[in-house]
Write an enzyme that holds these catalytic residues in place. Structure first.
Site, PDB file in Angstrom:
ATOM      1  N   CYS A   2       0.851  -1.182   0.000  1.00 51.10           N
ATOM      2  CA  CYS A   2       0.000   0.000   0.000  1.00 51.10           C
ATOM      3  C   CYS A   2       0.889   1.235   0.000  1.00 51.10           C
ATOM      4  O   CYS A   2       2.070   1.156   0.301  1.00 51.10           O
ATOM      5  CB  CYS A   2      -0.884  -0.001   1.238  1.00 51.10           C
ATOM      6  N   TRP A  78      -3.553  -1.977  -1.583  1.00 48.76           N
ATOM      7  CA  TRP A  78      -3.523  -3.244  -2.310  1.00 48.76           C
ATOM      8  C   TRP A  78      -4.066  -4.262  -1.312  1.00 48.76           C
ATOM      9  O   TRP A  78      -3.443  -4.531  -0.293  1.00 48.76           O
ATOM     10  CB  TRP A  78      -2.105  -3.609  -2.740  1.00 48.76           C
ATOM     11  N   ASN A 105       0.289  -0.321   6.127  1.00 50.61           N
ATOM     12  CA  ASN A 105       0.834  -1.097   5.011  1.00 50.61           C
ATOM     13  C   ASN A 105       1.492  -2.330   5.615  1.00 50.61           C
ATOM     14  O   ASN A 105       2.304  -2.195   6.526  1.00 50.61           O
ATOM     15  CB  ASN A 105       1.874  -0.255   4.258  1.00 50.61           C
ATOM     16  N   GLY A 106       1.111  -3.513   5.130  1.00 46.95           N
ATOM     17  CA  GLY A 106       1.722  -4.739   5.656  1.00 46.95           C
ATOM     18  C   GLY A 106       0.649  -5.722   6.099  1.00 46.95           C
ATOM     19  O   GLY A 106      -0.519  -5.593   5.722  1.00 46.95           O
ATOM     20  N   GLU A 488      11.555 -12.717 -19.623  1.00 44.35           N
ATOM     21  CA  GLU A 488      11.145 -11.359 -19.249  1.00 44.35           C
ATOM     22  C   GLU A 488      10.157 -10.785 -20.285  1.00 44.35           C
ATOM     23  O   GLU A 488       9.193 -10.101 -19.919  1.00 44.35           O
ATOM     24  CB  GLU A 488      12.394 -10.470 -19.114  1.00 44.35           C
ATOM     25  N   LYS A 492       6.367  -9.463 -19.350  1.00 51.20           N
ATOM     26  CA  LYS A 492       5.842  -8.125 -19.671  1.00 51.20           C
ATOM     27  C   LYS A 492       4.461  -8.258 -20.309  1.00 51.20           C
ATOM     28  O   LYS A 492       3.545  -7.532 -19.981  1.00 51.20           O
ATOM     29  CB  LYS A 492       6.782  -7.369 -20.621  1.00 51.20           C
ATOM     30  N   GLU A 495       1.772  -9.429 -17.727  1.00 52.50           N
ATOM     31  CA  GLU A 495       1.339  -8.520 -16.668  1.00 52.50           C
ATOM     32  C   GLU A 495       0.618  -7.290 -17.166  1.00 52.50           C
ATOM     33  O   GLU A 495      -0.263  -6.793 -16.467  1.00 52.50           O
ATOM     34  CB  GLU A 495       2.471  -8.168 -15.695  1.00 52.50           C
ATOM     35  N   HIS A 511      11.895 -30.867 -26.288  1.00 50.98           N
ATOM     36  CA  HIS A 511      11.606 -31.695 -25.118  1.00 50.98           C
ATOM     37  C   HIS A 511      10.175 -31.481 -24.624  1.00 50.98           C
ATOM     38  O   HIS A 511       9.834 -31.923 -23.533  1.00 50.98           O
ATOM     39  CB  HIS A 511      12.601 -31.404 -23.994  1.00 50.98           C
ATOM     40  N   LYS A 614       3.174  -2.251  -7.319  1.00 50.70           N
ATOM     41  CA  LYS A 614       4.575  -2.071  -7.701  1.00 50.70           C
ATOM     42  C   LYS A 614       5.529  -2.823  -6.775  1.00 50.70           C
ATOM     43  O   LYS A 614       6.447  -3.478  -7.232  1.00 50.70           O
ATOM     44  CB  LYS A 614       4.894  -0.569  -7.697  1.00 50.70           C
TER      45      LYS A 614
HETATM   46  O1  M6R Z   1      11.054  -4.117  -6.272  1.00 52.26           O
HETATM   47  P1  M6R Z   1      11.583  -5.450  -6.757  1.00 52.26           P
HETATM   48  O2  M6R Z   1      12.561  -5.300  -7.854  1.00 52.26           O
HETATM   49  O3  M6R Z   1      12.091  -6.298  -5.647  1.00 52.26           O
HETATM   50  O4  M6R Z   1      10.304  -6.182  -7.338  1.00 52.26           O
HETATM   51  C1  M6R Z   1      10.394  -7.503  -7.776  1.00 52.26           C
HETATM   52  C2  M6R Z   1       9.190  -7.893  -8.578  1.00 52.26           C
HETATM   53  O5  M6R Z   1       8.027  -7.805  -7.798  1.00 52.26           O
HETATM   54  C3  M6R Z   1       9.015  -7.004  -9.821  1.00 52.26           C
HETATM   55  O6  M6R Z   1      10.139  -7.051 -10.634  1.00 52.26           O
HETATM   56  C4  M6R Z   1       7.782  -7.471 -10.625  1.00 52.26           C
HETATM   57  O7  M6R Z   1       7.989  -8.736 -11.153  1.00 52.26           O
HETATM   58  C5  M6R Z   1       7.456  -6.452 -11.721  1.00 52.26           C
HETATM   59  N1  M6R Z   1       6.042  -6.194 -11.749  1.00 52.26           N
HETATM   60  C6  M6R Z   1       7.818  -6.930 -13.062  1.00 52.26           C
HETATM   61  O8  M6R Z   1       7.490  -6.040 -14.071  1.00 52.26           O
END
Ligand code: M6R
Length: 619
Positions: A2, A78, A105-106, A488, A492, A495, A511, A614
């Site tokens: 949050c 969140w 938050n937490g 990666e 992208k 997500e 395989h 985030k």
């Molecule tokens: O803040 P961090 O780099 O530790 O976050 C790790 C992941 O949560 C973050 O990279 C997540 O996978 C992103 N949404 C990817 O785009």
């Protein structure tokens, strides 16, 4: 997960509400299930809160305005405990007289037990959240002590788990009290006003002077004072620092989305992360590490721990680190690392990679590694965050604030920083000559311009993405350092475009995954350069032929001048050539642009994709 903001100041031009709403707008990337604010208004607490994005809260406040105030807190959520409803939105009120407002938050892990005893004692609850328990505990302690700081101290002694709490009390206008354990909280130091926030973005529009909060500490802010005590009541002081970016860096600057802006900022993110890393003799210097060369010489194993995109940066860096240092390097998902029995001792270097520096899983992995005696280095993009503070050393990436939930510029900066660490280890241990280090540093210095070239060529990729907006599944293949880039690229797309996407190692195709290929199936292939050792280039070109023969639509990312791919590619996306190990910094770019454009074509909110936040500050 949050975002939280607190403010105390004079109620002159700018009301507390405006400051807090501005902070929430900058923190919305941390969670957007609901938003709410509380202000002290004439010895009473006034609250507005709404489920959904901040826009809903804005409408609520327009319909039911709040009076000007000098004291306010705000929250963007969140959801963890309790669905994303109006009732569960923060702030929550505490006490029989409901004169205390609290945000959180937490996760309070023992909330069920605490709630049961509060209910038995006659306390009623309005929400399903764990937060409301904390609100009642602080309020009850306030009734006994008449002091908000002391009340917070008594309450946190009963809480288990991870939390940042901010509270205000109607009887103490001009005071906000915050507490933190395992969740982020920073203090913004103003003139005649002070601020609290989950990160500096909360107050960057007002001050660039900040103070770190340590673990298990309580801060009390008034318009002209900031005082900190530990949970045991002893006074302490936070570390002050100047934020090296400004409000403009946390704004879109004319771009349609933060993600678009951050993709474009990648040349600078790489360049800034490389800046000032060599001395006059061309030797790599990582002074900020403050780890003796002797301890680095004793390292016989490296483990990289991270999550999500940061984990993929570690997977990418492993190839270079092992090649340059000849030290075995494992890359482990942080949440798996501490629940098995990893072979880690005082000769192990554990490198954590995290943009936010607050990811709970990564933080816990670092703590576990330290308990096992390992040397820990944090690669982090956020000054003063918890993970660097909990590590033996930190190497900061200089990507600037990353606001879009989907990580882009932080990813390339993380790879760059991990490469610097690998090279430094190789230099310190005498595995790489000075000449070799200088040569690699020169190659790295060329990368920002090459990334810019890719960015300048993205029109066709955008067109392809728009044509493919209705795709149901997209596959990504790569080999060697192209493999984590395939992973990666798939992440992208998942997500932000909500399309089923999978990345595979090209060698693994036969395989199993080749069974997925049917006529028209789009497959991106990240092709190693023709000079890649072991003739991997030809092997991947054969893979392209194999999938094309089965009807795949092949979208091939290949170096300029690589003509071998042309007969088998439906589309060739050209990128400038670079040494094999550095190619990931270049080849990821078209995949980021593709995901962004496709999600935009689908009309999705690329900066705030559904169900995500985030930084993941809960387990
Ligand atoms: O803040 P961090 O780099 O530790 O976050 C790790 C992941 O949560 C973050 O990279 C997540 O996978 C992103 N949404 C990817 O785009």
């Amino acid at each position: 997960m949050c975002g939280i903001v607190g403010y105390v100041g004079p109620a002159v031009d700018e009301t507390a509400l405006d400051v807090v709403m501005e902070g929430l707008a900058r923190l919305e990337y941390r969670g957007y299930d609901s938003a709410g604010v509380a202000v002290i208004d004439d010895d009473e607490i006034a609250i507005r809160k709404r489920s959904g994005k901040l826009a809903n809260l804005r409408s609520e406040i327009s319909a039911h305005p709040l009076h000007a105030s000098s004291t306010a807190i705000g929250h963007t959520r969140w959801a963890t405990h309790g669905g994303p409803t109006d009732n569960n939105a923060h702030p929550h009120l505490g006490g029989q007289d409901r004169k205390l407002a609290l945000i959180h938050n937490g996760i309070i892990e023992n909330f069920h037990r605490l709630k049961t005893s509060l209910v038995d004692a006659g306390q009623s609850f309005l929400s399903e959240t764990d937060t409301e328990v904390a609100a009642h505990l602080v309020a009850m302690a306030y009734e006994r002590t008449g002091d908000l700081t002391e009340a917070m101290r008594e309450a946190v002694a009963q809480l288990e788990g991870a939390f940042t709490l901010l509270a205000i009390h109607a009887d103490q206008p001009g005071v906000v009290v915050g507490a933190r354990r395992n969740s982020p909280l920073v203090v913004g130091l103003g003139e005649g006003a002070n601020y609290l926030g989950s990160d500096v973005a909360a107050f960057i529009g007002h001050t660039r002077e900040a103070m770190e909060m340590g673990q298990d500490e309580i801060v009390t802010i008034t318009p002209d004072s900031v005082s900190v005590i530990r949970f045991d009541g002893t006074p302490t002081e936070g570390k002050r620092y100047h934020v090296d970016w400004d409000a403009a860096a946390a704004e879109k600057g004319g771009y349609p989305s933060f993600m678009a802006k951050e993709i474009d900022e990648q040349p600078q993110a790489i360049g800034d992360t490389l800046l000032g890393r060599t001395d006059s003799e061309g030797r790599l210097v990582l002074d900020e590490l403050r780890i003796s060369e002797d301890s680095l010489r004793e390292v016989d194993k490296i483990v990289i721990v991270a999550c999500g995109t940061a984990w993929y940066s570690g997977l990418t860096a492993k190839y270079a680190i092992e090649h340059w240092t000849r030290i075995p390097c494992e890359v482990e998902l942080a949440h798996e690392f501490r629940y098995r029995d990893p072979v880690v001792d005082e000769h192990t270097l554990v490198i954590s990679v995290s943009q936010s520096g607050e990811t709970m899983d990564t933080l816990m992995a670092v703590k576990h590694a330290r308990e096992l005696g390992a040397l820990t280095i944090s690669v982090c993009n956020t000054h003063g965050a918890t993970i660097p503070r909990e590590s033996d050393a930190v190497l900061y990436t200089h990507a600037g604030p990353e606001i879009a939930v989907a990580s882009t510029k932080a990813f390339v900066a993380q790879i760059t920083a991990c490469y610097l660490l690998g090279l430094y280890l190789a230099q310190v241990r005498g595995v790489a000559t000075g000449e070799r280090v200088a040569e690699i540093m020169a190659d790295l210095a060329d990368i920002p311009a090459k990334v810019q070239t890719v960015l300048d060529r993205m029109d066709r990729v955008r067109e392809i993405a728009r044509f493919m907006a209705d795709s149901r599944a997209v596959l990504f293949l790569g080999r060697h350092v192209g493999y984590p880039i395939a992973l990666e690229g798939a992440l992208k797309l998942k997500e932000i475009a909500y399309i089923h996407a999978e990345g595979f190692a090209a060698g693994e195709l036969k395989h199993g995954p080749i069974a997925l290929i049917e006529p028209g199936q789009p497959v991106f292939v990240v092709v190693p350069g023709p000079d890649t050792p072991h003739d991997l280039h030809s092997k991947v070109v054969s893979n392209i032929q194999e999938i094309r023969a089965r009807g795949a639509r092949t979208l091939v990312i290949a170096e300029d001048g690589d003509e071998a791919v042309v007969p088998f590619a439906d589309e060739v996306i050209r990128v400038p050539a670079a040494p094999t190990l550095l190619m990931p910094l270049i080849t990821i770019v078209p995949l980021q642009v593709f995901a962004l454009e496709l999600a935009t074509a689908k009309g999705l909110d690329v900066d705030q994709p559904r169900n995500l936040a985030k930084s993941v500050t809960v387990e």
